[in-house]
Design a protein around this motif. Sequence first.
Motif, PDB file in Angstrom:
ATOM      1  N   ILE A   1      38.606 -28.846  43.340  1.00 56.79           N
ATOM      2  CA  ILE A   1      39.511 -28.362  42.243  1.00 56.79           C
ATOM      3  C   ILE A   1      41.019 -28.930  42.421  1.00 56.79           C
ATOM      4  N   SER A   2      41.672 -29.316  43.428  1.00 57.29           N
ATOM      5  CA  SER A   2      42.866 -29.999  43.445  1.00 57.29           C
ATOM      6  C   SER A   2      42.830 -31.311  42.778  1.00 57.29           C
ATOM      7  N   LYS A   3      41.650 -31.969  43.105  1.00 61.38           N
ATOM      8  CA  LYS A   3      41.579 -33.356  42.350  1.00 61.38           C
ATOM      9  C   LYS A   3      41.587 -33.247  40.792  1.00 61.38           C
ATOM     10  N   ALA A   4      40.752 -32.205  40.399  1.00 64.83           N
ATOM     11  CA  ALA A   4      40.643 -32.342  39.040  1.00 64.83           C
ATOM     12  C   ALA A   4      42.031 -31.651  38.304  1.00 64.83           C
ATOM     13  N   LEU A   5      42.638 -30.699  39.076  1.00 67.04           N
ATOM     14  CA  LEU A   5      44.017 -30.146  38.443  1.00 67.04           C
ATOM     15  C   LEU A   5      44.918 -31.467  38.443  1.00 67.04           C
ATOM     16  N   SER A   6      44.881 -32.232  39.527  1.00 62.31           N
ATOM     17  CA  SER A   6      45.869 -33.551  39.343  1.00 62.31           C
ATOM     18  C   SER A   6      45.644 -34.355  38.244  1.00 62.31           C
ATOM     19  N   TYR A   7      44.129 -34.613  38.131  1.00 61.42           N
ATOM     20  CA  TYR A   7      43.936 -35.341  36.744  1.00 61.42           C
ATOM     21  C   TYR A   7      44.307 -34.775  35.360  1.00 61.42           C
ATOM     22  N   PHE A   8      44.007 -33.413  35.610  1.00 63.36           N
ATOM     23  CA  PHE A   8      44.464 -32.585  34.179  1.00 63.36           C
ATOM     24  C   PHE A   8      45.631 -32.724  33.862  1.00 63.36           C
ATOM     25  N   ASN A   9      46.578 -32.422  35.100  1.00 61.35           N
ATOM     26  CA  ASN A   9      48.208 -32.402  34.555  1.00 61.35           C
ATOM     27  C   ASN A   9      48.708 -33.814  34.363  1.00 61.35           C
ATOM     28  N   LEU A  10      47.854 -34.948  34.659  1.00 68.15           N
ATOM     29  CA  LEU A  10      48.267 -36.210  34.230  1.00 68.15           C
ATOM     30  C   LEU A  10      48.080 -36.479  32.962  1.00 68.15           C
ATOM     31  N   LEU A  11      46.920 -35.699  32.427  1.00 64.92           N
ATOM     32  CA  LEU A  11      46.458 -35.835  31.221  1.00 64.92           C
ATOM     33  C   LEU A  11      47.468 -35.313  30.075  1.00 64.92           C
ATOM     34  N   LEU A  12      48.321 -34.404  30.590  1.00 64.78           N
ATOM     35  CA  LEU A  12      49.276 -33.381  29.921  1.00 64.78           C
ATOM     36  C   LEU A  12      50.517 -34.559  29.731  1.00 64.78           C
ATOM     37  N   GLN A  13      50.631 -35.328  30.304  1.00 67.53           N
ATOM     38  CA  GLN A  13      51.946 -35.957  30.345  1.00 67.53           C
ATOM     39  C   GLN A  13      51.866 -37.002  29.299  1.00 67.53           C
TER      40      GLN A  13
END
Length: 237
Positions: A109-121
């Motif tokens: 989950i932590s890995k997925a959230l890191s990727y997701f947050n980057l997509l928002l930038q």
Amino acid sequence: MKCVIVDDEPLAREGIQLLLRAYPEMKLAGCFNNAAAAGSYLLLNPVDLVFLDIRMPGINGIDFARSLGKTTMVIFITAHVEYALESYEVDAIDYLVKPIHPERFQKAISKALSYFNLLLQEKNDTSIEFGSQAFLFVRADRQFVKVDFKNLLFIEGLKDYVILHLSDQKLMTAMNLKAIHQKLPPELFIRVSKSYIVNTTYIKVFDNNNIYIGEQEIPIGNNYRNFFFETFVKDKR
């Protein structure tokens, strides 16, 4: 982050739902017992993450993952360890083996959230500003960070992004693995699969299928195995 569960086993779907309750940032949009039903739903209701079984009636999980959009993440959840290498070939975020331990689920989950947050930038035209034979600067979290090659253990590719695993931190930046590989000194870094580049300095243990760096198990891709053994292994004899 919106997610769905695709698994033909009712108990498996319930188990994932229970684990997700610990993560309020994860919004479960639906559960499906086959890929066809999930695919029909996703056509009109895009999500960010799919928890996906592999062996299912009809379309299997690997083929279904290939049909998903580039921004849709996949975490495979299966009882069959033999598909691990193939999962990396379709850019899966992670590969969890049943029964799932909460600590291992948290890591995924932590890995997925890191990727997701980057997509928002906001995306930038380039993620590498300049470098040398000893370091490079990468754009991460809207700033430039110096990455010394001596501290860079390995690089992991996730679709159009890479995660740089350093000795003291992880950095995620918008760039594909091929592009960053071209910026690295070839005498120090070797690509060992579609999803991984490894700093040869840190290769201490390996077998025919995997390289082990600390607690990280890095698969050697079928298309890269001969190159790895012919270059790295023979050079060290």
